[in-house]
Design a protein around this motif. Sequence first.
Motif, PDB file in Angstrom:
ATOM      1  N   SER A 168      -3.242   0.419  -1.231  1.00  0.00           N
ATOM      2  CA  SER A 168      -3.364   0.801  -1.877  1.00  0.00           C
ATOM      3  C   SER A 168      -2.085   1.098  -2.331  1.00  0.00           C
ATOM      4  CB  SER A 168      -4.257   2.507  -1.324  1.00  0.00           C
ATOM      5  OG  SER A 168      -5.932   2.313  -1.670  1.00  0.00           O
ATOM      6  N   HIS A 169      -1.272   0.352  -1.959  1.00  0.00           N
ATOM      7  CA  HIS A 169      -0.013   0.415  -2.401  1.00  0.00           C
ATOM      8  C   HIS A 169       0.510  -1.081  -1.732  1.00  0.00           C
ATOM      9  CE1 HIS A 169      -0.769   4.970  -1.803  1.00  0.00           C
ATOM     10  NE2 HIS A 169       0.199   4.727  -2.637  1.00  0.00           N
ATOM     11  N   SER A 170       0.701  -1.829  -2.386  1.00  0.00           N
ATOM     12  CA  SER A 170       1.036  -3.187  -1.931  1.00  0.00           C
ATOM     13  C   SER A 170       2.984  -3.728  -2.634  1.00  0.00           C
ATOM     14  CB  SER A 170       0.088  -4.617  -2.357  1.00  0.00           C
ATOM     15  OG  SER A 170       0.128  -4.281  -3.582  1.00  0.00           O
ATOM     16  N   LEU A 171       3.434  -4.321  -1.855  1.00  0.00           N
ATOM     17  CA  LEU A 171       4.912  -4.398  -2.422  1.00  0.00           C
ATOM     18  C   LEU A 171       4.784  -5.773  -3.016  1.00  0.00           C
ATOM     19  CD1 LEU A 171       7.420  -3.141  -0.103  1.00  0.00           C
ATOM     20  CD2 LEU A 171       6.489  -1.963  -2.001  1.00  0.00           C
ATOM     21  N   THR A 172       5.103  -6.025  -4.603  1.00  0.00           N
ATOM     22  CA  THR A 172       5.881  -8.127  -4.770  1.00  0.00           C
ATOM     23  C   THR A 172       6.606  -8.504  -3.906  1.00  0.00           C
ATOM     24  OG1 THR A 172       7.501  -6.929  -6.010  1.00  0.00           O
ATOM     25  CG2 THR A 172       4.684  -7.393  -6.647  1.00  0.00           C
ATOM     26  N   ILE A 173       7.463  -9.538  -3.751  1.00  0.00           N
ATOM     27  CA  ILE A 173       7.857 -10.528  -3.118  1.00  0.00           C
ATOM     28  C   ILE A 173       9.511  -9.635  -3.855  1.00  0.00           C
ATOM     29  CG2 ILE A 173       9.175 -12.684  -2.904  1.00  0.00           C
ATOM     30  CD1 ILE A 173       7.230 -12.623  -1.098  1.00  0.00           C
ATOM     31  N   ALA A 174       9.466  -9.273  -5.192  1.00  0.00           N
ATOM     32  CA  ALA A 174      10.686  -8.909  -6.039  1.00  0.00           C
ATOM     33  C   ALA A 174      11.036  -7.151  -5.309  1.00  0.00           C
ATOM     34  CB  ALA A 174      10.522  -8.347  -7.363  1.00  0.00           C
ATOM     35  N   ASP A 175       9.907  -6.580  -4.722  1.00  0.00           N
ATOM     36  CA  ASP A 175       9.885  -4.926  -4.046  1.00  0.00           C
ATOM     37  C   ASP A 175      10.273  -5.453  -3.071  1.00  0.00           C
ATOM     38  OD1 ASP A 175       8.797  -3.893  -6.198  1.00  0.00           O
ATOM     39  OD2 ASP A 175       6.906  -4.527  -5.341  1.00  0.00           O
ATOM     40  N   ALA A 183      -3.060  -5.161   6.738  1.00  0.00           N
ATOM     41  CA  ALA A 183      -4.458  -5.111   6.377  1.00  0.00           C
ATOM     42  C   ALA A 183      -4.721  -3.857   7.801  1.00  0.00           C
ATOM     43  CB  ALA A 183      -5.098  -5.989   5.995  1.00  0.00           C
ATOM     44  N   ASP A 184      -4.566  -4.822   8.605  1.00  0.00           N
ATOM     45  CA  ASP A 184      -5.112  -4.139  10.138  1.00  0.00           C
ATOM     46  C   ASP A 184      -3.999  -3.467  10.966  1.00  0.00           C
ATOM     47  OD1 ASP A 184      -6.609  -3.858  11.982  1.00  0.00           O
ATOM     48  OD2 ASP A 184      -6.268  -5.880  13.226  1.00  0.00           O
ATOM     49  N   ARG A 185      -3.905  -2.327  11.193  1.00  0.00           N
ATOM     50  CA  ARG A 185      -3.391  -2.072  12.375  1.00  0.00           C
ATOM     51  C   ARG A 185      -3.882  -1.503  13.806  1.00  0.00           C
ATOM     52  NH1 ARG A 185       1.463   0.197   9.455  1.00  0.00           N
ATOM     53  NH2 ARG A 185       0.481  -0.272   6.839  1.00  0.00           N
ATOM     54  N   THR A 186      -3.031  -1.155  15.034  1.00  0.00           N
ATOM     55  CA  THR A 186      -3.202  -0.879  16.426  1.00  0.00           C
ATOM     56  C   THR A 186      -4.301  -0.157  16.185  1.00  0.00           C
ATOM     57  OG1 THR A 186      -1.019  -1.277  17.483  1.00  0.00           O
ATOM     58  CG2 THR A 186      -2.939  -0.035  18.437  1.00  0.00           C
ATOM     59  N   THR A 244      -2.603  -9.391  -2.798  1.00  0.00           N
ATOM     60  CA  THR A 244      -3.596  -9.191  -3.856  1.00  0.00           C
ATOM     61  C   THR A 244      -3.678  -9.567  -4.607  1.00  0.00           C
ATOM     62  OG1 THR A 244      -1.130  -7.642  -5.142  1.00  0.00           O
ATOM     63  CG2 THR A 244      -2.968  -6.180  -3.506  1.00  0.00           C
ATOM     64  N   ARG A 245      -4.700  -9.526  -5.743  1.00  0.00           N
ATOM     65  CA  ARG A 245      -4.732 -10.511  -6.549  1.00  0.00           C
ATOM     66  C   ARG A 245      -4.223 -10.091  -8.076  1.00  0.00           C
ATOM     67  NH1 ARG A 245      -8.630 -14.625  -4.605  1.00  0.00           N
ATOM     68  NH2 ARG A 245     -10.037 -13.891  -2.958  1.00  0.00           N
ATOM     69  N   ASP A 246      -3.705  -9.130  -8.027  1.00  0.00           N
ATOM     70  CA  ASP A 246      -2.518  -8.838  -9.267  1.00  0.00           C
ATOM     71  C   ASP A 246      -1.939 -10.578  -9.530  1.00  0.00           C
ATOM     72  OD1 ASP A 246      -3.982  -7.058  -8.601  1.00  0.00           O
ATOM     73  OD2 ASP A 246      -1.654  -5.393  -7.655  1.00  0.00           O
ATOM     74  N   ARG A 247      -1.823  -9.793 -11.148  1.00  0.00           N
ATOM     75  CA  ARG A 247      -0.843 -10.341 -11.701  1.00  0.00           C
ATOM     76  C   ARG A 247       0.894 -11.380 -11.354  1.00  0.00           C
ATOM     77  NH1 ARG A 247       0.351 -10.576 -18.411  1.00  0.00           N
ATOM     78  NH2 ARG A 247      -1.821 -10.437 -18.500  1.00  0.00           N
ATOM     79  N   ALA A 248       1.064  -9.980 -10.794  1.00  0.00           N
ATOM     80  CA  ALA A 248       1.955 -10.091  -9.633  1.00  0.00           C
ATOM     81  C   ALA A 248       2.051  -9.595  -8.691  1.00  0.00           C
ATOM     82  CB  ALA A 248       3.251  -9.822 -10.112  1.00  0.00           C
ATOM     83  N   PRO A 249       1.321 -11.049  -7.439  1.00  0.00           N
ATOM     84  CA  PRO A 249       0.883 -10.721  -6.197  1.00  0.00           C
ATOM     85  C   PRO A 249       1.679  -9.450  -4.850  1.00  0.00           C
ATOM     86  CG  PRO A 249       0.849 -12.697  -6.854  1.00  0.00           C
ATOM     87  CD  PRO A 249       1.712 -12.459  -7.964  1.00  0.00           C
TER      88      PRO A 249
END
Length: 336
Positions: free
Chosen positions: A25-32, A76-79, A66-71
């Motif tokens: 639910s909380h992704s980061l763009t390359i700029a972020d 996704a997977d953790r221990t 993500t498939r947003d305009r600004a991906p």
Amino acid sequence: MANTRNNKRKILALKEILERETNESHSLTIADLVEKLEAAGFPAEKKSVTRDLHELEDAGMDIERTRDRAPGYYLADRTFELPELKMLADAVAASRFITEKKSRTLLSKIGTLTNRYDALQLHRQVTVSDRVKAEREAGFYGIDTIFSCIDHNHQMSFHYSDWKLMGNRKELVARHGGALYRVSPCELLWDSERYYLIAYAEREAAIRFYRVDKITDALELDQPRDRQGMAAWNQMDPSTYTKRTFSMFAGQEEWVTLRANARLTGVLIDRFGTDLAMRQLEDGRVQARALVEVSPQFFGWLTGLGPEIEIAGPEEVREEYRSYMEEILDQYLGKV
């Protein structure tokens, strides 16, 4: 060489950002990601960050886009999955053995195993009402000493204490005038929300239980564990042995026949195990034969089940239970 070292540190910083700052639910763009890396002291630009993300994926990190305009990108997977961490957090919060202060410390450490958003859910998850927590951490650290003694085949010494009221203060007072207990540790047992040390006590020449939260000044000794005591323990089935005791209080070992309402079949199996010898009686009740250590705690367990269960034999145990209940009743009738 310096550039290579700095790049490795930048990739590690990127890995930590993904672990702590992202989830589905909380992704980061390359700029972020560039902004956060620069805030951490690592000069970055979009192409190098994209390249570093691919390297982390090649190393085994499950990074989704993500498939947003600004991906955006997230881990996704953790221990540990969030439900698993919630169970761990619940166990820590509910444990009477762990102090409130130590619980908070452990919960904070568990929170580092996931992102900061899910970590907040752990703290909301762990509220347990009316839970009496331990007040001392000595028992918590005594566990390390016990395991070390078992691993190294060493004896241990300790003081064993009871709570006493000294004026208006509650204090742990060592038994036997502060005499040291010297035992050969066999095993640690978790029962009724407490840790118990099962050990061979040389003075009594018998296997004994000790509540770990009442152990102080635990010390690993250089002497090897008692051979006779360990041989006696190795001949026992730990699960069978602990079924015979109630709240870890030892007593006289007896084969006891119990008769109970059929509704208590599950209660008897939960207490004594599925290998309990049982049969159906003509009047609809069930009869079971179990090896128990007869003690006030065993009688208390029976009393809690009420009139739907009785000791059918042996007669001396029936008489002992009758005396136990009469003594309690006399207190309330004013005869004592």
